[in-house]
Design a protein around this motif. Structure first.
Motif, PDB file in Angstrom:
ATOM      1  N   MET A   1       2.097  -5.588  -6.498  1.00 54.41           N
ATOM      2  CA  MET A   1       1.085  -6.335  -7.250  1.00 54.41           C
ATOM      3  C   MET A   1       0.878  -5.760  -8.656  1.00 54.41           C
ATOM      4  N   ARG A   2       1.616  -4.708  -8.991  1.00 56.09           N
ATOM      5  CA  ARG A   2       1.509  -4.046 -10.291  1.00 56.09           C
ATOM      6  C   ARG A   2       0.056  -3.654 -10.604  1.00 56.09           C
ATOM      7  N   PRO A   3      -0.544  -2.867  -9.713  1.00 55.90           N
ATOM      8  CA  PRO A   3      -1.947  -2.496  -9.898  1.00 55.90           C
ATOM      9  C   PRO A   3      -2.136  -1.460 -11.002  1.00 55.90           C
ATOM     10  N   ILE A   4      -3.360  -1.386 -11.513  1.00 51.53           N
ATOM     11  CA  ILE A   4      -3.678  -0.368 -12.514  1.00 51.53           C
ATOM     12  C   ILE A   4      -4.054   0.951 -11.841  1.00 51.53           C
ATOM     13  N   ALA A   5      -4.340   0.902 -10.531  1.00 49.80           N
ATOM     14  CA  ALA A   5      -4.690   2.101  -9.778  1.00 49.80           C
ATOM     15  C   ALA A   5      -4.355   1.861  -8.316  1.00 49.80           C
ATOM     16  N   MET A   6      -4.178   2.962  -7.585  1.00 47.27           N
ATOM     17  CA  MET A   6      -3.881   2.888  -6.153  1.00 47.27           C
ATOM     18  C   MET A   6      -4.968   3.622  -5.376  1.00 47.27           C
ATOM     19  N   LEU A   7      -5.401   3.003  -4.275  1.00 48.21           N
ATOM     20  CA  LEU A   7      -6.367   3.597  -3.364  1.00 48.21           C
ATOM     21  C   LEU A   7      -5.665   3.879  -2.041  1.00 48.21           C
ATOM     22  N   PHE A   8      -5.879   5.068  -1.504  1.00 53.16           N
ATOM     23  CA  PHE A   8      -5.264   5.454  -0.231  1.00 53.16           C
ATOM     24  C   PHE A   8      -6.361   5.907   0.725  1.00 53.16           C
ATOM     25  N   ASP A   9      -6.468   5.228   1.867  1.00 52.54           N
ATOM     26  CA  ASP A   9      -7.494   5.557   2.849  1.00 52.54           C
ATOM     27  C   ASP A   9      -6.864   6.277   4.034  1.00 52.54           C
ATOM     28  N   GLU A  10      -6.912   7.606   4.015  1.00 49.68           N
ATOM     29  CA  GLU A  10      -6.342   8.433   5.088  1.00 49.68           C
ATOM     30  C   GLU A  10      -4.927   7.951   5.439  1.00 49.68           C
ATOM     31  N   PRO A  11      -4.011   7.922   4.480  1.00 55.02           N
ATOM     32  CA  PRO A  11      -2.717   7.265   4.698  1.00 55.02           C
ATOM     33  C   PRO A  11      -1.803   7.950   5.711  1.00 55.02           C
ATOM     34  N   THR A  12      -2.105   9.195   6.100  1.00 58.14           N
ATOM     35  CA  THR A  12      -1.214   9.897   7.037  1.00 58.14           C
ATOM     36  C   THR A  12      -1.869  10.190   8.382  1.00 58.14           C
ATOM     37  N   SER A  13      -3.132   9.828   8.558  1.00 54.34           N
ATOM     38  CA  SER A  13      -3.848  10.258   9.766  1.00 54.34           C
ATOM     39  C   SER A  13      -3.367   9.552  11.026  1.00 54.34           C
TER      40      SER A  13
END
Length: 245
Positions: free
Chosen positions: A156-168
Protein backbone atom coordinates in the motif's frame (compact mmCIF):
# COMPACT_ATOMS: atom_id res chain seq x y z
CA UNK A 1 10.41 18.68 11.19
CA UNK A 2 6.77 17.57 11.10
CA UNK A 3 6.28 14.26 12.97
CA UNK A 4 5.25 11.35 10.81
CA UNK A 5 2.90 10.24 13.61
CA UNK A 6 1.67 12.57 16.34
CA UNK A 7 -0.63 11.58 19.21
CA UNK A 8 -1.95 14.39 21.36
CA UNK A 9 -3.96 13.53 24.47
CA UNK A 10 -5.22 10.19 23.16
CA UNK A 11 -7.65 8.58 25.61
CA UNK A 12 -9.56 5.36 25.04
CA UNK A 13 -12.01 3.67 27.39
CA UNK A 14 -13.70 0.29 27.25
CA UNK A 15 -16.51 0.68 29.76
CA UNK A 16 -14.89 1.50 33.10
CA UNK A 17 -11.44 0.44 31.86
CA UNK A 18 -9.16 3.27 30.77
CA UNK A 19 -7.04 1.57 28.10
CA UNK A 20 -5.19 4.75 27.11
CA UNK A 21 -4.85 7.75 29.37
CA UNK A 22 -3.91 11.06 27.68
CA UNK A 23 -1.12 9.62 25.52
CA UNK A 24 1.36 12.12 24.08
CA UNK A 25 3.75 10.63 21.53
CA UNK A 26 5.55 11.74 18.40
CA UNK A 27 7.36 9.55 15.87
CA UNK A 28 9.69 11.39 13.50
CA UNK A 29 10.16 10.42 9.84
CA UNK A 30 12.47 7.42 9.65
CA UNK A 31 12.35 6.83 13.41
CA UNK A 32 11.84 3.37 14.93
CA UNK A 33 9.92 3.49 18.21
CA UNK A 34 9.34 0.27 20.15
CA UNK A 35 6.55 0.05 22.73
CA UNK A 36 7.22 -2.32 25.62
CA UNK A 37 5.29 -3.12 28.76
CA UNK A 38 3.17 -5.82 30.40
CA UNK A 39 0.13 -7.33 28.71
CA UNK A 40 -2.81 -4.99 29.06
CA UNK A 41 -0.64 -1.88 29.23
CA UNK A 42 -2.29 -0.33 26.15
CA UNK A 43 0.30 -1.02 23.44
CA UNK A 44 -2.06 -2.76 21.01
CA UNK A 45 -4.88 -0.29 21.64
CA UNK A 46 -2.52 2.58 20.86
CA UNK A 47 -1.57 1.01 17.52
CA UNK A 48 -5.21 0.29 16.68
CA UNK A 49 -6.09 3.94 17.33
CA UNK A 50 -3.31 5.11 15.02
CA UNK A 51 -4.60 2.74 12.34
CA UNK A 52 -8.23 3.79 12.85
CA UNK A 53 -9.38 0.33 13.96
CA UNK A 54 -10.32 1.91 17.30
CA UNK A 55 -11.68 5.42 17.69
CA UNK A 56 -10.19 7.41 20.54
CA UNK A 57 -12.59 8.99 22.99
CA UNK A 58 -10.44 12.10 23.25
CA UNK A 59 -7.38 13.61 21.63
CA UNK A 60 -6.11 13.93 18.06
CA UNK A 61 -3.93 11.83 15.78
CA UNK A 62 -1.97 13.44 12.97
CA UNK A 63 -0.20 11.72 10.11
CA UNK A 64 2.36 13.97 8.44
CA UNK A 65 0.59 16.93 10.06
CA UNK A 66 -2.88 15.98 8.79
CA UNK A 67 -5.54 15.22 11.39
CA UNK A 68 -6.90 11.69 11.07
CA UNK A 69 -10.69 11.95 11.18
CA UNK A 70 -12.39 8.58 11.79
CA UNK A 71 -15.73 10.09 10.78
CA UNK A 72 -14.54 11.37 7.41
CA UNK A 73 -15.76 9.81 4.21
CA UNK A 74 -12.20 8.94 3.16
CA UNK A 75 -11.25 7.05 6.33
CA UNK A 76 -10.12 4.02 4.30
CA UNK A 77 -7.69 6.22 2.38
CA UNK A 78 -6.46 7.75 5.64
CA UNK A 79 -5.95 4.29 7.15
CA UNK A 80 -4.02 3.18 4.09
CA UNK A 81 -1.32 5.72 4.99
CA UNK A 82 -0.12 3.41 7.78
CA UNK A 83 0.56 -0.28 7.23
CA UNK A 84 -0.53 -2.64 10.01
CA UNK A 85 0.97 -6.06 10.76
CA UNK A 86 -0.96 -8.10 13.27
CA UNK A 87 0.03 -10.78 15.74
CA UNK A 88 -2.03 -13.45 13.97
CA UNK A 89 -1.27 -12.46 10.34
CA UNK A 90 -4.90 -11.78 9.28
CA UNK A 91 -4.29 -13.03 5.73
CA UNK A 92 -7.32 -13.82 3.58
CA UNK A 93 -7.38 -17.65 3.61
CA UNK A 94 -9.35 -17.92 0.35
CA UNK A 95 -6.83 -15.85 -1.62
CA UNK A 96 -3.36 -16.88 -2.69
CA UNK A 97 -0.32 -14.86 -1.69
CA UNK A 98 -0.20 -12.56 -4.72
CA UNK A 99 -3.92 -11.75 -4.38
CA UNK A 100 -3.47 -11.03 -0.68
CA UNK A 101 -0.97 -8.36 -1.67
CA UNK A 102 -2.83 -6.83 -4.62
CA UNK A 103 -6.43 -6.68 -3.39
CA UNK A 104 -6.26 -3.57 -1.18
CA UNK A 105 -4.25 -1.31 -3.54
CA UNK A 106 -6.73 -2.09 -6.31
CA UNK A 107 -9.85 -1.60 -4.18
CA UNK A 108 -8.76 1.32 -1.96
CA UNK A 109 -6.39 3.21 -4.25
CA UNK A 110 -7.90 2.23 -7.58
CA UNK A 111 -4.61 1.03 -9.02
CA UNK A 112 -4.50 -1.30 -12.00
CA UNK A 113 -3.76 -4.99 -11.57
CA UNK A 114 -0.63 -4.74 -13.73
CA UNK A 115 1.04 -1.97 -11.70
CA UNK A 116 0.12 -3.52 -8.35
CA UNK A 117 1.29 -7.00 -9.36
CA UNK A 118 4.67 -5.64 -10.42
CA UNK A 119 5.11 -4.02 -7.00
CA UNK A 120 3.84 -7.15 -5.22
CA UNK A 121 6.30 -9.35 -7.09
CA UNK A 122 9.18 -7.09 -6.05
CA UNK A 123 8.04 -7.12 -2.41
CA UNK A 124 7.82 -10.92 -2.36
CA UNK A 125 11.39 -11.06 -3.63
CA UNK A 126 12.35 -8.61 -0.90
CA UNK A 127 10.94 -10.81 1.89
CA UNK A 128 12.28 -14.01 0.30
CA UNK A 129 8.93 -15.51 -0.70
CA UNK A 130 8.59 -15.04 -4.44
CA UNK A 131 8.39 -18.81 -4.86
CA UNK A 132 5.20 -18.75 -2.74
CA UNK A 133 3.34 -16.20 -4.89
CA UNK A 134 0.62 -18.70 -5.88
CA UNK A 135 0.41 -20.58 -2.58
CA UNK A 136 -2.51 -20.25 -0.20
CA UNK A 137 -1.92 -19.21 3.42
CA UNK A 138 -2.74 -22.66 4.82
CA UNK A 139 0.37 -24.02 3.09
CA UNK A 140 2.72 -21.47 4.69
CA UNK A 141 4.60 -21.63 7.97
CA UNK A 142 3.91 -18.99 10.61
CA UNK A 143 7.06 -17.10 9.73
CA UNK A 144 6.17 -17.15 6.04
CA UNK A 145 2.65 -15.89 6.78
CA UNK A 146 4.03 -13.00 8.77
CA UNK A 147 6.49 -12.07 6.03
CA UNK A 148 3.59 -12.11 3.54
CA UNK A 149 1.64 -9.88 5.93
CA UNK A 150 4.54 -7.41 6.00
CA UNK A 151 4.76 -7.44 2.20
CA UNK A 152 0.99 -6.92 1.98
CA UNK A 153 1.20 -3.85 4.22
CA UNK A 154 4.13 -2.46 2.22
CA UNK A 155 2.21 -2.93 -1.02
CA UNK A 156 0.00 0.00 0.00
CA UNK A 157 3.12 2.23 0.02
CA UNK A 158 2.48 3.48 3.56
CA UNK A 159 4.25 6.43 5.16
CA UNK A 160 4.70 4.37 8.35
CA UNK A 161 4.42 0.78 9.53
CA UNK A 162 2.74 -0.45 12.71
CA UNK A 163 3.62 -3.85 14.16
CA UNK A 164 1.48 -5.41 16.90
CA UNK A 165 3.51 -8.15 18.62
CA UNK A 166 4.53 -9.52 15.20
CA UNK A 167 6.51 -12.51 16.55
CA UNK A 168 4.50 -13.58 19.61
CA UNK A 169 2.45 -16.16 17.69
CA UNK A 170 5.51 -17.76 16.04
CA UNK A 171 7.57 -20.77 16.96
CA UNK A 172 10.95 -19.61 18.31
CA UNK A 173 12.85 -20.82 15.25
CA UNK A 174 10.67 -18.63 12.99
CA UNK A 175 11.08 -15.42 14.95
CA UNK A 176 14.45 -14.60 13.41
CA UNK A 177 13.25 -14.56 9.80
CA UNK A 178 10.53 -12.01 10.62
CA UNK A 179 12.81 -9.82 12.73
CA UNK A 180 15.35 -9.84 9.89
CA UNK A 181 12.78 -8.32 7.52
CA UNK A 182 11.89 -5.70 10.12
CA UNK A 183 15.58 -4.94 10.65
CA UNK A 184 15.94 -4.41 6.90
CA UNK A 185 13.01 -1.99 6.90
CA UNK A 186 14.58 -0.07 9.78
CA UNK A 187 17.89 0.12 7.93
CA UNK A 188 16.07 1.50 4.88
CA UNK A 189 14.55 4.34 6.90
CA UNK A 190 10.94 3.18 7.23
CA UNK A 191 9.08 4.92 10.06
CA UNK A 192 8.00 2.16 12.44
CA UNK A 193 5.95 1.96 15.63
CA UNK A 194 6.29 -1.52 17.12
CA UNK A 195 4.67 -3.21 20.10
CA UNK A 196 6.98 -6.04 21.09
CA UNK A 197 8.13 -8.35 23.86
CA UNK A 198 11.43 -8.92 22.02
CA UNK A 199 13.77 -6.88 24.22
CA UNK A 200 16.88 -7.87 22.30
CA UNK A 201 15.30 -6.70 19.05
CA UNK A 202 14.17 -3.45 20.66
CA UNK A 203 17.67 -2.80 21.95
CA UNK A 204 19.12 -3.45 18.49
CA UNK A 205 16.79 -1.55 16.15
CA UNK A 206 14.93 1.08 18.18
CA UNK A 207 15.84 4.73 18.09
CA UNK A 208 13.58 5.14 21.09
CA UNK A 209 11.90 2.75 23.51
CA UNK A 210 8.63 3.63 25.25
CA UNK A 211 7.61 1.77 28.39
CA UNK A 212 3.84 1.67 28.99
CA UNK A 213 1.82 0.51 31.97
CA UNK A 214 -1.88 0.83 32.77
CA UNK A 215 -2.58 2.92 29.69
CA UNK A 216 0.12 5.48 30.38
CA UNK A 217 3.60 6.19 29.08
CA UNK A 218 5.79 5.70 32.15
CA UNK A 219 9.18 6.34 30.61
CA UNK A 220 10.84 6.87 27.26
CA UNK A 221 14.45 6.98 26.13
CA UNK A 222 17.10 5.49 23.89
CA UNK A 223 17.66 1.73 24.28
CA UNK A 224 20.75 2.39 26.41
CA UNK A 225 18.91 4.88 28.60
CA UNK A 226 15.83 2.76 29.14
CA UNK A 227 17.32 -0.73 29.36
CA UNK A 228 20.56 0.09 31.17
CA UNK A 229 19.61 3.15 33.21
CA UNK A 230 15.83 3.19 33.77
CA UNK A 231 14.74 6.06 35.98
CA UNK A 232 11.25 4.98 37.09
CA UNK A 233 10.64 2.30 39.71
CA UNK A 234 7.94 0.64 37.59
CA UNK A 235 10.30 0.42 34.61
CA UNK A 236 13.02 -1.09 36.78
CA UNK A 237 10.57 -3.62 38.20
CA UNK A 238 9.38 -4.69 34.74
CA UNK A 239 12.87 -4.96 33.24
CA UNK A 240 14.18 -6.93 36.22
CA UNK A 241 11.72 -9.67 35.29
CA UNK A 242 11.95 -9.70 31.50
CA UNK A 243 15.75 -9.35 31.35
CA UNK A 244 16.44 -11.84 34.11
CA UNK A 245 17.53 -14.69 31.87
Amino acid sequence: MTPRIELNGITKRFGSLVALDSIQLEVAPGEVVVLIGPSGSGKSTLLRCVNGLEIADAGTIRLDGRVMDPHAGDIDRQRSEVGMVFQHFNLFPHLNVIRNLTLAPMMVRGETQAEVEARAEALLLRVGLHDKRDAFPELLSGGQKQRVAIARALCMRPIAMLFDEPTSALDPEMVGEVLAVMQQLANEGMTMLIASHEMGFARKVADRVVFMDQGRIVETGTPVELFDHPREDRTQQFLSKVQRY
